[in-house]
Design an enzyme around this catalytic site. Structure first.
Site, PDB file in Angstrom:
ATOM      1  N   ASP A 119       0.857  -1.187   0.000  1.00 52.35           N
ATOM      2  CA  ASP A 119       0.000   0.000   0.000  1.00 52.35           C
ATOM      3  C   ASP A 119       0.893   1.236   0.000  1.00 52.35           C
ATOM      4  OD1 ASP A 119      -2.155   1.676   0.135  1.00 52.35           O
ATOM      5  OD2 ASP A 119      -2.716   1.184   2.192  1.00 52.35           O
TER       6      ASP A 119
ATOM      7  N   ASP B  32      -3.034   2.479  -6.001  1.00 52.71           N
ATOM      8  CA  ASP B  32      -1.956   2.557  -5.017  1.00 52.71           C
ATOM      9  C   ASP B  32      -1.824   1.348  -4.106  1.00 52.71           C
ATOM     10  OD1 ASP B  32      -4.376   3.148  -3.862  1.00 52.71           O
ATOM     11  OD2 ASP B  32      -3.612   4.723  -2.553  1.00 52.71           O
ATOM     12  N   GLU B  33      -2.519   0.254  -4.379  1.00 62.99           N
ATOM     13  CA  GLU B  33      -2.341  -0.925  -3.537  1.00 62.99           C
ATOM     14  C   GLU B  33      -2.659  -2.192  -4.311  1.00 62.99           C
ATOM     15  OE1 GLU B  33      -5.110  -1.584  -0.293  1.00 62.99           O
ATOM     16  OE2 GLU B  33      -6.453  -0.045  -1.109  1.00 62.99           O
TER      17      GLU B  33
END
Length: 378
Positions: free
Chosen positions: A29, A123-124
């Site tokens: 993350d 983003d993860e």
């Protein structure tokens, strides 16, 4: 950087995992991704409270830097509220094309180690490194290498969680943020979950946590004491997920190609509303927040659905579809407004409003723990 290693009494990570037939899962993350990209590209913003999103009266925070989070600023918060909490807050306009480009760099790092990558958003992502490409064998070492490569190639930091299932890996990645690593080894999942507040469980929102508090449930240990019959009586279809989560159990595989049916969100009001102006104002807030979720998930769909729940708990929904994907935020908003106009005036006040984009053609959003999961806009 902080690192926790919840070590079991068994042998080395690789030997124990293979002996028990367990997977090696990493959840990566990025730290305050959108805001961190802005601070990276604009040195004058470094060390200052930054929010990505609109600063107007109807603006919503899409992401907040850690300097802003100290003041209580968080994503999905109305910009006026964020500014009130942090008067020195600096707003930056979203640059999703830049965020997507950085996201592709990050995913290339992931695929250097495994093709079993399940993106949840820009983003993860989850990674299954049970059989990693380079034959490293240690998921912890791979997570360290990935974080180092991301920093070297993007000048950004990432936090990672390492464990034997997706649920635990995601909890672990949040444990030592920012720029942290946490490892939960086989045999340690239930103990790790036991000490967590139930609000940390994915899918348990503010209202759910309040309900659990009224029932005497504050931690994973409290939840684990309840049997499945009791949980089903109080939480319905969500009970099975809660029962497994309280014991650190999650059998979901990492799926590199998976179709999600919709991206949406809903808001429950403190007081019932019925007037046209109030409904339209609320709709604008939901449009802003849901579109941010759509962008973050890289989702594109053809159908927009408006959901209303009346004071008597009856649900009404209206939908509009296009022969192609919704082009942009403005078209999404126009369709949503038209749906609301069709049902005004309402026969009675409502207690909930929601919006959903469905018939998706491309997305990377996470599979929720229950079929009816929605982004909470409370």
């Amino acid at each position: 950087m902080r690192q926790d290693d919840h070590t079991s009494d068994g042998g080395p990570e690789g030997e124990e995992s293979e002996a028990q037939g367990l997977r090696k899962i990493i959840h990566v993350d990025m730290d305050a991704f959108f805001a961190s990209v802005e601070q990276r590209d604009h040195p004058e913003l470094r060390g200052k409270p930054v929010a990505v999103g609109g600063s107007s009266g109807r603006g919503v925070v899409a992401a907040a830097s850690y300097e802003a989070r100290v003041f209580g600023v968080k994503s999905a918060m109305p910009s006026v509220t964020a500014k009130r909490l942090c008067p020195d807050l600096i707003f930056c306009k979203s640059r999703f094309e830049v965020y997507r480009e950085v996201s592709q760099q990050i995913r290339a790092v992931f695929r250097h180690h495994t093709e079993l990558v399940e993106p949840l958003s820009l983003d993860e992502a989850y990674l299954d490194v049970t059989a990693d490409k380079l034959g490293i064998g240690s998921a912890t070492r791979i997570a360290e290498l990935i974080r180092q490569a991301i920093r070297a190639e993007t000048r950004l930091t990432a936090s990672a969680g390492v464990s034997y299932n997706k649920f635990l890996a995601k909890l672990a990645s949040d444990q030592n943020k920012p720029d942290g690593l946490c490892v939960i080894r086989p045999g340690q999942g239930a103990a790790f979950v036991a000490q967590l507040p139930v609000r940390r469980f994915h899918g348990v929102g503010p209202k759910g946590a309040e309900k659990m508090a009224r029932l005497g449930i504050a931690t994973g240990a409290d939840l684990a004491q309840k049997d499945i019959a009791w949980l089903r009586a109080h939480f319905g279809s969500f009970a099975d997920y809660l029962y497994r989560a309280a014991r650190g159990i999650d059998l979901r595989p990492v799926r590199s190609t998976r179709i999600r049916k919709s991206v949406g969100g809903e808001r429950t009001f403190g007081e019932d509303i019925s007037s046209g102006p109030a409904l339209r104002e609320t709709l604008e807030d939901i449009i802003a927040i849901v579109w941010t979720s759509i962008e973050r998930a890289e989702a594109r769909g053809r159908t927009v659905t408006l959901k209303l729940k009346y004071t008597d708990f009856q649900i009404m929904s209206r939908a509009k579809s296009l022969p192609r994907v919704v082009a942009d935020r403005e078209e999404f908003a126009t369709m949503a407004r038209a749906l609301l106009d069709e049902v005004l005036p309402l026969p009675m006040p409502i207690r909930l409003m929601g919006l959903t984009l469905s018939k998706l053609e491309r997305e990377g959003a996470e599979e929720p723990p229950r079929p009816d999961a929605q982004l909470s806009l409370l």
